[in-house]
Design an enzyme around this catalytic site. Structure first.
Site, mmCIF file in Angstrom:
data_model
loop_
_atom_site.group_PDB
_atom_site.id
_atom_site.type_symbol
_atom_site.label_atom_id
_atom_site.label_comp_id
_atom_site.label_asym_id
_atom_site.label_seq_id
_atom_site.Cartn_x
_atom_site.Cartn_y
_atom_site.Cartn_z
ATOM 1 N NE ARG A 26 -44.764 29.350 24.462
ATOM 2 C CZ ARG A 26 -45.626 29.387 23.462
ATOM 3 N NH1 ARG A 26 -46.810 29.936 23.635
ATOM 4 N NH2 ARG A 26 -45.307 28.868 22.286
ATOM 5 C CG ASP A 30 -44.749 25.118 24.722
ATOM 6 O OD1 ASP A 30 -45.819 25.152 25.370
ATOM 7 O OD2 ASP A 30 -44.708 25.168 23.486
ATOM 8 C CB VAL A 31 -47.303 24.499 30.117
ATOM 9 C CG1 VAL A 31 -46.522 25.385 31.067
ATOM 10 C CG2 VAL A 31 -48.349 25.292 29.354
ATOM 11 C CE LYS A 77 -57.339 39.740 39.872
ATOM 12 N NZ LYS A 77 -58.444 40.663 39.831
ATOM 13 C CG ASP A 102 -57.881 38.787 46.803
ATOM 14 O OD1 ASP A 102 -57.221 39.841 46.698
ATOM 15 O OD2 ASP A 102 -59.114 38.744 46.625
ATOM 16 C CG HIS A 103 -52.874 41.829 45.063
ATOM 17 N ND1 HIS A 103 -53.592 41.636 43.906
ATOM 18 C CD2 HIS A 103 -52.924 43.145 45.329
ATOM 19 C CE1 HIS A 103 -54.052 42.793 43.481
ATOM 20 N NE2 HIS A 103 -53.666 43.728 44.333
ATOM 21 C CE LYS A 107 -53.497 46.284 48.210
ATOM 22 N NZ LYS A 107 -52.265 46.999 47.853
ATOM 23 C CD GLU A 128 -58.576 49.616 38.875
ATOM 24 O OE1 GLU A 128 -57.448 49.142 38.634
ATOM 25 O OE2 GLU A 128 -59.628 49.174 38.382
ATOM 26 C CG ASP A 171 -60.528 43.265 36.926
ATOM 27 O OD1 ASP A 171 -59.702 42.328 37.003
ATOM 28 O OD2 ASP A 171 -60.187 44.458 36.910
ATOM 29 C CG HIS A 230 -59.149 42.509 44.576
ATOM 30 N ND1 HIS A 230 -58.302 41.462 44.838
ATOM 31 C CD2 HIS A 230 -58.733 43.043 43.394
ATOM 32 C CE1 HIS A 230 -57.420 41.360 43.861
ATOM 33 N NE2 HIS A 230 -57.665 42.300 42.980
ATOM 34 C CE LYS A 280 -59.774 48.607 34.473
ATOM 35 N NZ LYS A 280 -58.526 48.860 35.220
#
Length: 476
Positions: A46, A87-88, A141, A170-171, A175, A209, A228, A233, A327
């Protein structure tokens, strides 16, 4: 799909993901000569800016997030970039984007926008010829918050793109050590015959994390640790550990076997899950606030979850898979631990044997460690004294001259080349959500509330008990 893309469109090109991961990854690929000479990269968002402003924006991001020795001729990479504001929710921007892309080019689209914008984005692409047979699309995601919303997103995308041209990212699958898990299992006769319930006692998967909410307050409180981290993952890691050998290393064969695992996951009982939420504590000796303090209100959102999962098939019957993520844990770590069974009979009188253990470290360091029992050197002891010793395969040491890559490098290159093997298929996503939704429904039925734990600890004590009831200790 094998046609190499000639134009890559980055939606959300001025966002955090683009700055940290996408632009640095593409620059690194270009420095190694892995991008085709004719590949053009069009950023869109945007923000109002021109080509030169976007190139300056990209330069700043690359200098901040990519080591200098990996940038190569950055000027050549920057010359690939152009920008088209969009702007979609309005059709005008799509017309200008299509004009910038041009006709008769193979197009790859990376969509990193809010899920609420997926439908108008897909409609705009389709209306302007950017969803034709020469185009493929990659989705970042989150892909929904449950099975129903995920199906709605997938239906919207499927209205313009067939499954063969949809790349769900999915990153973690980018790896090196995750990909090495496939090689470890299926390229070594040493492991695959032992990779079953007869020889493996249990498997642990931990994603820890140290950070709290950071800039993800609104998203995270509506998601929680289960949606999450576990839904994508961790279930992808579990599927790679547990899947049957595919017929070949191609997209359909690999993903066929993964989805079988996901569909074989047994529904959890209430006693097989633990949720937690961190309170104030210390990370690396520094005081940190609790979740409720960071959020500014009370919440039942879980910041920690531990699960005892079972896969109901012949290979894994009776083998528990312990998953935990959270976390504000003591370490930033992602690892898979495969605990083998004890030897059936010890010939070493008085010696305390420990079962073999394979530790696959994914982050922060990528390495593989196999623990074995060995004799302690010396002749002064009666009998034989044994000790557990590690065999380490540190990735930088095993492959000298190879540098550590950003996970998105592999995935962006596969998107450009049209290889879906490391991307997630729709039936995988839906099998994952079906299992996750059942867990959440159980929590709601039991009115389960997260147990508190201090920041800097490994979660609530109930998570320790979840494993210790079976005589298992979490790997720490």
């Amino acid at each position: 799909m094998t046609d190499k893309a000639q134009t890559l469109i980055l939606f959300g090109a001025t966002g955090d993901l683009s700055q940290r991961m996408l632009l640095p990854s593409l620059c690194a690929l270009d420095a190694e000569g892995l991008l085709g000479d004719d590949l053009q990269i069009v950023g869109t968002a945007r923000s109002e800016m021109g080509d030169s402003e976007f190139r300056n924006f990209a330069r700043a991001a690359i200098e901040k997030f990519l080591p200098a020795h990996r940038r190569g001729g950055m000027a050549d990479f920057l010359n690939r970039l152009s920008y088209s504001p969009l702007d979609v929710t309005t059709p005008k921007g799509f017309t200008e984007l299509a004009a910038k892309v041009g006709k008769d080019r193979q197009v790859a689209i990376f969509l990193s926008t809010a899920p609420s914008l997926f439908e108008p984005t897909i409609a705009g692409l389709a209306a302007n010829g950017l969803a034709a047979s020469n185009a493929r699309i990659c989705l970042e995601k989150p892909l929904g918050t449950d099975l129903e919303s995920s199906c709605a997103i997938n239906d919207a995308v499927a209205s313009a793109f067939p499954e063969s041209r949809i790349f769900r990212i999915d990153h973690y699958l980018g790896k090196e050590t995750v990909q090495n898990l496939i090689a470890l299992r299926f390229a070594n006769i040493l492991f695959e015959p032992l990779w079953n319930a007869q020889h493996i006692d249990h498997v642990q998967i931990t994603v820890g994390e140290t950070v709290g909410l950071e800039s993800r307050v609104d998203f995270y409180d509506g998601a929680g640790a289960l949606r999450d981290m576990v839904q994508n993952h961790m279930l992808q890691l579990l599927a790679l550990v547990a899947m049957e050998p595919p017929g070949s290393f191609d997209a359909n064969s690999v993903r066929d076997e993964k989805v079988k695992v996901l569909r074989a996951l047994r529904q959890l009982t209430d006693a097989e899950s633990v949720t937690g939420q961190y309170r104030k504590g210390a990370i690396d000796g520094q005081p940190v606030p609790g979740y409720d303090e960071e959020l500014g209100k009370n919440s039942n959102t879980e910041t920690f979850v531990a699960l005892k999962a079972h896969i109901d098939n012949w290979r894994w019957q009776g083998v528990p898979f312990y998953l935990r993520t959270g976390k504000r844990l003591p370490e930033r770590v992602t690892e898979i631990i495969v605990h083998f069974r004890d030897v059936p009979h010890s010939i070493f009188t008085g010696a305390r044997l420990k079962a073999n253990k394979l530790v696959i470290g994914i982050q922060p360091e990528e390495n593989i460690t196999l623990s074995l029992m060995a004799k302690v050197p010396g002749i002064e002891h009666e009998g034989m004294t044994l000790r557990e010793v590690p065999l380490n395969i540190a990735m930088p040491d095993a492959f000298t001259g190879k540098h550590k890559r950003i996970a998105y490098e592999r995935l962006l290159l596969d998107l450009i080349n049209g290889d879906q093997t490391l991307f997630v298929r729709r039936d995988e996503v839906e099998a994952q959500w079906k299992w996750i939704d059942a867990i959440r429904a159980g929590w709601e039925a039991e009115e389960k509330e997260p147990k508190t734990y201090s920041a800097g600890s490994w979660g609530p004590s109930a998570a320790i008990a979840l494993a210790e009831r079976d005589g298992v200790s979490w790997h720490e």
